[in-house]
Scaffold this active site. Structure first.
Site: not given
Ligand code: BG6
Length: 513
Positions: A53, A173, A203, A207, A241, A261, A266, A362
């Site tokens: 925008r 996603k 993604h 890999k 992670e 998520d 994935h 996480k």
């Protein structure tokens, strides 16, 4: 690239990125395109049109992209970037407004003419990329549809398809928020685009090692005979992670959580690579068909009490940052999980009785993504040694990140006079062994879309079946009510250890430091 065979050069097109000023565009998409250009893998006539925008000139937009490209592209170098940036253009518009599409379309036609890539009717091939907030997906798709721009349905049956421009769309996603919203998005896409023109990106499928799972299984003869319930005790898929959610908490994450998520998207794709039947060929349709067949047989495991076998957790406070509930923008009452673990199975002859455990979190002990295939013990213990003196039973570890490795753990006799057995690993580090270079996953996937190759993309049925599988976990008051706060830097909630231990005698997560 997705296919190992000789591939035609991708067709020139205008790539229209909706969400041009967003983080994904500057951090991932543009650096990935630049890297592909450095390798000579982009179509010669490619033009990129960023749409957002904010009013900006082409040059001002390029200036904004430059520092991010320098930071995120592996092979950044000023003069080649400047040359590449000339192909990037900008158009200010609110694409969710139906009236704005004609202006974007006109700009695309002009870029097509200037680049000499227009086809019949002055129309260049167009690849749309939805890199905007998910609530704008349907309005933008509807607006494109209403403008009459998309003629792909007329193209595939035309007498001269090579002279007729195509229109394709890449959808980022999250693809939906639950079963109903994913179905609604698929219907919106289907009203405008042929299924073959829809590229649902993940993604993880870009890999190396995820693709390598198929090579390992189907380019070697030794795995398939043991790849079933007769030899395999269980399978684990982990994506851990070490970082927390940080600034993404309020804007996105608190409305999503780890199951949406990471697992639904994935990790189910990774599972599919491990569990699907051999496809009839290494090409999009054949692979999608097998993934769909597999997902149709998937079921979530339930406890004796009828609850889904699933554990949710959220990280507590630690030296590296606040507890999840104290991250900015988090509503603690939502009980959003930063860790999820589920147990699933497949009702097929190959996999009957083999549990698949999938987890992601996480602020865990380390950044590691891997598949662990745990084999059964031999049917007879010939050596008369107690199990705890035999070393670990056979295990195949497919490490996806940070290193791409294949490790096969085997038992052997420890050399010497005493009769001792222990386990040791045969290791293959793909990069070290074969050489080559690490590639940002987005680049090859974008080129695949320009080639019309959906091998590493998802079919609408896969997405919907994936949501149907995890929906009972998302809906279970009992599972969410039991959400556990776990120690940051640990391997997640204690209840997840309990989940695997109660499913498998002596079962434990493979926690790699
Ligand atoms: C994204 C998730 O899709 O994948 C993030 O939204 C996650 O939450 C990321 O951090 C992980 O990707 P990778 O490639 O680092 O494993």
């Amino acid at each position: 690239m997705s296919a190992m065979k000789e591939r035609p050069e991708p067709e020139s097109c205008v790539l229209v990125i909706f969400g041009a000023s967003g983080d994904l565009t500057s951090r991932k998409l543009i650096p990935a395109l630049y890297e592909m250009n450095q390798r000579g893998l982009l179509p010669k006539g490619l033009r990129v049109l960023g749409v957002s925008r904010t009013e900006l000139s082409d040059d001002a937009y390029r200036d904004r992209l430059t520092p991010k490209a320098a930071e995120h592209a592996h092979s950044y170098e000023q003069s080649s970037w400047a040359e590449f940036a000339k192909r990037i253009h900008y158009h200010a518009a609110d694409a969710s407004e139906a009236g704005s599409i004609d202006g974007i379309h006109q700009r695309v036609r002009t870029l097509g003419d200037e680049g000499g890539i227009s086809r019949s009717g002055g129309e260049p091939n167009t690849l749309f990329y939805l890199s905007v907030s998910p609530n704008l997906y349907e309005p933008i798709i509807d607006a494109i549809g209403a403008s009459g721009w998309v003629a792909e349905g007329k193209r595939w049956c035309s007498l001269h398809p090579e002279q007729t421009a195509w229109q394709r769309i890449v959808v980022e996603k999250p693809f939906g928020h639950d079963v109903a919203s994913a179905e609604s998005l698929n219907r919106a896409l289907g009203r405008v685009f042929e299924e073959d023109s829809v590229f649902r990106i993940d993604h993880y499928l870009g890999k190396e090692l995820v693709q390598n799972i198929l090579v390992m299984r189907f380019a070697n003869a030794i795995f398939e005979p043991v790849w079933n319930s007769q030899s395999i005790q269980h399978v684990q898929v982990t994506a851990a992670e070490s970082i927390g959610v940080g600034s993404r908490a309020g804007g996105f994450y608190d409305g999503a959580g780890a199951v949406r998520d990471m697992i639904q998207s994935h990790l189910l794709q990774v599972v599919a690579m491990v569990a699907m039947e051999p496809p009839s060929g290494y090409e999009g349709d054949a692979i999608m068909r097998e993934k769909i067949r597999l997902f149709k047989t998937a079921r979530l495991a339930h406890s004796a009490g009828g609850q889904p076998c699933a554990v949710l957790g959220r990280y507590g406070q630690g030296p590296d940052g606040p507890a999840y509930v104290d991250e900015q923008g988090v509503d603690p009452n939502k009980r959003t999980e930063t860790y999820g673990a589920i147990q699933i199975g497949f009702d097929t002859w190959r996999w009957a009785g083999v549990p698949f455990f999938i987890r992601s979190g996480k602020r865990m002990a380390s950044k590691v993504t891997e598949v662990v295939v745990q084999f059964k013990n031999p049917p007879v213990n010939l050596f008369g040694l107690p199990e705890d003196q035999m070393g670990a039973s056979n295990r195949l570890v497919l490490a996806i990140a940070p290193n791409e490795e294949l490790r096969l753990e085997l038992r052997g006799k420890v050399p010497g006079l005493a009769f001792k057995i222990d386990s040791a690993a045969l290791d293959l580090d793909y990069l070290k062994h074969f050489g080559g270079e690490a590639v940002e996953a987005y680049g090859p996937l974008l080129v695949d879309a320009m080639q019309g190759d959906r091998t590493l993309y998802k079919h609408r049925d896969e997405v919907e079946l994936g949501w149907k599988l995890v929906q009972p976990v998302l809906d279970s008051e009992q599972v969410r009510g039991a959400i556990e706060t776990y120690e940051p830097g640990s391997w997640g909630p204690k209840a997840a250890d309990g989940m695997i231990a109660s499913a498998i005698n002596g079962g434990a997560w493979h926690n790699r430091a």
